[in-house]
Design an enzyme around this catalytic site. Structure first.
Site, short mmCIF file in Angstrom:
data_model
loop_
_atom_site.label_atom_id
_atom_site.label_comp_id
_atom_site.label_asym_id
_atom_site.label_seq_id
_atom_site.Cartn_x
_atom_site.Cartn_y
_atom_site.Cartn_z
N ARG A 140 -3.26 13.03 16.01
CA ARG A 140 -4.04 11.80 15.85
C ARG A 140 -4.78 11.87 14.52
O ARG A 140 -5.28 12.93 14.11
CB ARG A 140 -5.07 11.65 16.99
CG ARG A 140 -4.46 11.27 18.33
CD ARG A 140 -3.90 9.85 18.32
NE ARG A 140 -3.37 9.45 19.62
CZ ARG A 140 -2.11 9.63 20.01
NH1 ARG A 140 -1.26 10.23 19.20
NH2 ARG A 140 -1.71 9.21 21.19
N GLU A 196 -4.49 2.66 12.09
CA GLU A 196 -3.06 2.39 12.08
C GLU A 196 -2.78 1.00 12.66
O GLU A 196 -3.33 0.67 13.71
CB GLU A 196 -2.31 3.44 12.90
CG GLU A 196 -2.44 4.84 12.36
CD GLU A 196 -1.81 5.90 13.26
OE1 GLU A 196 -1.63 7.03 12.81
OE2 GLU A 196 -1.50 5.56 14.44
N HIS A 198 3.73 7.28 11.56
CA HIS A 198 3.58 7.54 13.00
C HIS A 198 4.92 7.43 13.73
O HIS A 198 5.06 6.71 14.72
CB HIS A 198 2.56 6.58 13.63
CG HIS A 198 1.94 7.14 14.88
ND1 HIS A 198 0.61 6.96 15.19
CD2 HIS A 198 2.46 7.86 15.90
CE1 HIS A 198 0.35 7.55 16.36
NE2 HIS A 198 1.47 8.11 16.81
#
Length: 320
Positions: free
Chosen positions: A237, A266, A287
């Protein structure tokens, strides 16, 4: 005879899972949205019995406004976007996805380690600039290359992902250390003191959850403990790492490199300082460590199994 009222299921961000879902076993009503803005959540969940969310926040206010809601199926492992206290108070079941990315995420982290330790970007840039073509010898040296074999990998997080990463690393001949929790009063067997583990790392890889205790886990003080040729890998994260401190460490040569698959915000629609520069020792991917086809299908299948279990009156992967 009264008509049976089927449970209404609403998937708030279906585009976050771009593959085919298994059919649910129980009869139901299904509504899905490609994406959902925060301002749209209440309207879309007003009549829902089950909400499916990957990253769309479900707050206490939303829960209070949605009286039919009985279950939230998180289409991911992390559930920090869900107000668990409010769910528990209302008796709403929350389930998440577990241990699905044991191949994909470690593979991605390994890719970043190899690319950084072996200076992939730097040498690719040299070839594109014609430096190899002008070399006086058969090869071209510019940046120091480090083998993974014989180096030390420090892992923060000893769960399924951390253990899978350790197995890959050991297969390549790396020494693996598991860091004890930061500020822990005692060091458990099989772990190394947090600060010592950072100072010994040639590669530091993060595989722990993001919460109040791990926010900014790696900041200026922690980066200062590390070797100046070590690399930091974060496929967990974004909030685990102080991005300002990381950028400074890279710019002044305090750290050998960083490979990130996650950022604090994000998507980074409003920009990010780490995206505004081009460094041969910084790799950022959007990601997608979890996004291999096999890995995603594992997640999608488990998501449906979680909902099926709830509709059958069973408990599966329960958070609260």
């Amino acid at each position: 005879m009264l008509q049976e009222i089927l449970p209404r299921i609403v998937f708030l961000d279906r585009d976050s899972l771009p593959l085919t879902l298994l059919p649910l076993q129980a009869a139901h009503q299904w509504q899905e949205y490609a994406n959902t803005a925060v301002s749209e959540v209440v309207d879309r969940l007003m009549l829902a019995d089950i909400a499916i969310s990957n990253k769309v926040p479900i707050t206490a206010a939303t829960i209070a406004a949605c009286p039919n809601l009985k279950m939230i199926a998180v289409a991911a492992t992390g559930y920090n976007q869900i107000d668990l206290a409010a769910c528990k108070a209302r008796g709403i079941r929350v389930c998440n996805i577990r241990d699905y990315a044991l191949a994909g995420v470690p593979e991605h982290a390994l890719m970043l380690m190899l690319a950084l330790r072996r200076q992939l970007l730097a040498y690719r840039a040299d070839v594109e600039a014609g430096q190899w073509q002008q070399a006086k010898s058969f090869c071209h040296f510019s940046a120091p290359i480090h083998d993974l074999a014989g180096s030390t990998l420090t892992l923060i997080g000893s769960g399924a992902l951390g253990q899978a990463m350790a197995s890959l690393a050991r297969a390549l001949g790396m020494e693996v250390l598991f860091a004890e929790r930061k500020h822990a009063k005692e060091v458990r067997q099989g772990f190394v003191d947090f600060n010592e583990a950072l100072s010994r790392a040639d590669v530091l890889s993060l595989h722990c959850p993001f919460n109040a205790q791990t926010s900014n886990l790696i900041g200026q003080a922690e980066l200062a403990l590390m070797k100046n040729d070590a690399v930091l890998i974060n496929t967990a994260r974004g909030g685990l790492v102080d991005e300002v401190a990381l950028l400074h460490a890279l710019q002044v040569g305090q750290l050998g490199g960083a490979g990130l698959d996650v950022l604090i915000t994000e998507p980074p629609r409003n920009g990010n300082a780490l995206l505004d520069i081009s460094l041969p020792n910084l790799i950022i991917t959007p990601h997608i460590a979890w996004a291999g086809q096999f890995t995603m299908q594992q997640l999608a299948d488990q998501l449906i199994h979680n909902v099926d279990a709830f509709l059958a009156g069973e408990a599966k992967n329960v958070v609260v």
